[in-house]
Design an enzyme around this catalytic site. Structure first.
Site, PDB file in Angstrom:
ATOM      1  N   ASP A  27      53.746  44.928 -12.022  1.00 23.89           N
ATOM      2  CA  ASP A  27      52.538  45.399 -12.701  1.00 23.89           C
ATOM      3  C   ASP A  27      52.119  44.415 -13.805  1.00 23.89           C
ATOM      4  O   ASP A  27      52.964  43.939 -14.574  1.00 23.89           O
ATOM      5  CB  ASP A  27      52.857  46.765 -13.323  1.00 23.89           C
ATOM      6  CG  ASP A  27      51.629  47.470 -13.878  1.00 23.89           C
ATOM      7  OD1 ASP A  27      50.777  47.864 -13.080  1.00 23.89           O
ATOM      8  OD2 ASP A  27      51.544  47.624 -15.112  1.00 23.89           O
TER       9      ASP A  27
ATOM     10  N   GLU B  69      50.935  41.518  -9.379  1.00 28.21           N
ATOM     11  CA  GLU B  69      49.581  41.962  -9.696  1.00 28.21           C
ATOM     12  C   GLU B  69      49.087  41.017 -10.781  1.00 28.21           C
ATOM     13  O   GLU B  69      49.482  41.129 -11.934  1.00 28.21           O
ATOM     14  CB  GLU B  69      49.568  43.402 -10.220  1.00 28.21           C
ATOM     15  CG  GLU B  69      48.136  43.887 -10.425  1.00 28.21           C
ATOM     16  CD  GLU B  69      47.932  44.912 -11.533  1.00 28.21           C
ATOM     17  OE1 GLU B  69      46.933  45.625 -11.494  1.00 28.21           O
ATOM     18  OE2 GLU B  69      48.758  44.982 -12.466  1.00 28.21           O
TER      19      GLU B  69
END
Ligand code: GLC
Ligand code: CA
Length: 535
Positions: free
Chosen positions: A201, A275
């Site tokens: 993330d 990401e």
């Protein structure tokens, strides 16, 4: 000959645990609910599942606010449930990817609680970004949170802490070796429990520079970073080159270390996907250099319009940029942070685009519900949960629409998702979009996905690069057709509102809807649809 690693052209199914299947009637999906539906996932034809966070969390940001990264939130189950899920997935030949959130913790994490009580100047505060106020009492700089509002919050003794997201998500200080050690411990913890990889993330955000400097245009920058704020693209791109907290060189050192950790598990082929929303696009390839991570998300298709020039450019660019580091691209039409593709470009278009993309080299991500052709759910303001909605005082509606739970069976909402009241409402209008219904309908989106993934596995994975077919130009927005060949397959998409003639090589093996007919010795491709021909 050494065969390609499992992830290189894998199809990966993203599950948002809270919205998949509720096993105990509390209205929220859970780990046991996922485990009990793994046959469905397997039959879809995917290779792996990626689970959005299920860790201990006050759930201020859908679990991306982690209070204990090495435990499970009771709303989802417990560690035994994770082990059972992994075992059942592995039994079916499915790999499991966990989501790791290294940019920030929840303010409920014990480190942050310790930092609050230990006070200014303490080593506990050095794990985060704590600074004194400016002499006039204002925050240390003028950065704006990605969820709106200031990116600093003041604590009782007057110091401020940095949070790029919600105030309940304090950013970690990656200059502190304790942070490194703790995350390595977390990675090992999940690998030892059986997971096969990680989705990282905000992978581009860990290292900050100039934390005490103002940005010349913080509001512009914040808008540029939001996909849901329209902006002239030159202006956006110029602003994106000025982000002081994304894509700093230092992040790559972290991933080089992580790569060694992953590789130390040898044959298990632990993988990681970043990401990383970065600019310019070439920068994304740095995350997948040979000694760094395995994949980086390509977000272009989440915003691309349904026109031939845009799609040609996006696909071509992604393939060629990745080739510079010997990587293959990744493709995603939807995820938990953006409007569902059906709502964005239309149902028929979404099917056409999915079928077109499934033929491409690289790895494909499918967001649970996408295979059913779900649109965004209707969520009323009083039902919203996304912190973006609150932090922008309702100006930005947020991401809840894409997170509405899945409809499984029966004729009335919530369609078997839960015996209780679902945490976000499922509309009665989804009656025809249930798994049960679509399984029974050979023309359904679900059937298209299953067939496409089966044929992809059989004829396309490992088939090398694509050749664009000259006859289709791909030079202008208005070109009706885009087509390429790959291995023995020819893939064509008609983006226009009229049927289009196409000189197809081979036999029609599948289409995304409508009927492909013979015409003047050619094939007539129905409007807004794609087709595959096998030589
Ligand atoms: C990532 C997640 C998103 C989350 C944010 C903060 O972008 O995908 O859902 O809100 O990070 O963790
Ligand atoms: Ca539940």
């Amino acid at each position: 000959m050494k065969s390609a690693p499992w992830w290189r052209e894998a199809t990966i199914y993203q599950i948002y645990p809270r919205s998949f299947f509720d096993s105990n009637g509390d209205g929220e999906g859970d780990l046991a609910g996922i485990t009990s539906h793994l046959d469905y996932v397997k039959n879809l034809g995917v290779d792996a599942i990626w689970l959005s966070p299920f860790y201990t969390s006050p759930n201020k940001d859908g679990g991306y606010d982690v209070a204990n990264p090495r435990d499970v939130d009771p709303r989802f189950g417990n560690l035994d449930d994770v082990q059972e899920l992994i075992a059942q997935a592995h039994n079916r030949g499915l790999r499991v990817i966990a989501d790791i959130v290294p940019n920030h913790f929840s303010d409920q994490h014990e480190w942050f609680q310790d930092a609050l009580s230990a006070g200014r100047g303490s080593k506990e505060r050095e794990r985060f970004h704590f600074y004194d106020a400016n002499p006039d009492g204002t925050p240390p700089n003028n950065w704006i949170s990605l969820f709106g509002g200031p990116s600093w919050t003041q604590v009782e003794d007057g110091q401020f802490y940095l949070h790029l997201f919600d105030s309940s998500q304090p950013d970690l200080n990656w200059e502190n070796p304790e942070v490194h050690a703790d995350f390595e411990k977390t990675l090992r913890f999940w690998i030892d429990l059986g997971v096969d990889g990680f989705r990282i993330d905000v992978a581009h955000g860990l290292v900050k520079e100039d934390v005490l400097k103002d940005h010349p245009d913080p509001q512009g920058l914040s808008n540029a970073l939001r996909l849901d704020v329209a902006m002239d693209s030159d202006k956006r791109n110029a602003l994106l080159l000025t982000v002081p907290y994304f894509d700093r060189q230092g992040v790559h050192e972290i991933y080089r270390k992580w790569r060694k950790l992953f590789d130390s598990y040898g044959d298990r082929q632990i993988m990681a996907v970043a990401e990383a929303w970065v600019h310019p696009p070439i920068n994304a390839t740095r995350y997948v250099r040979a000694d760094e991570l395995h994949q980086v998300f390509n977000f272009d298709l989440l915003t691309a319009e349904f026109d031939s020039k845009t799609l040609f450019d996006v696909i071509e660019r992604s393939i060629s940029l990745n080739a510079t580091v010997d990587a293959l691209p990744t493709w995603a039409l939807s995820n938990h942070d953006s409007p569902r593709v059906v709502s964005r470009i239309g149902g028929q278009e979404a099917r056409a685009l999915a079928l077109f993309v499934f033929g491409l080299p690289g790895s494909t991500y499918v967001f649970a519900g996408q295979e059913l052709g779900l649109p965004d759910g209707q969520v009323q303001d009083w039902q919203r949960q996304d912190p973006t909605f609150f932090r922008t005082h309702g100006q930005i509606k947020g991401r809840d629409g894409a997170r509405v739970p899945l409809p499984w069976s029966g004729k009335t909402a919530p369609f078997g998702f839960s015996a209780g009241e679902p945490w976000l409402p499922i509309s009665q209008s989804w009656e025809n979009l249930t798994v049960e219904n679509e399984l029974a309908d050979p023309k359904s989106s679900l059937h298209m996905y299953r067939k496409a993934l089966e044929l992809r596995e059989k004829f396309l994975v490992g088939a090398g690069g694509i050749t664009w077919l000259e006859s289709t130009h791909h030079g202008s927005r208005r070109d009706a057709l885009l087509a390429y060949s790959r291995g023995d397959m020819t893939v064509v998409m008609n983006l226009s509102d009229l049927p289009q003639e196409f000189e197809a090589v081979g036999t029609l093996v599948m289409d995304s809807g409508g009927t492909v007919e013979a015409h003047n010795g050619k094939k007539l491709i129905p409007p807004r649809s794609s087709a595959w021909f096998l030589a």
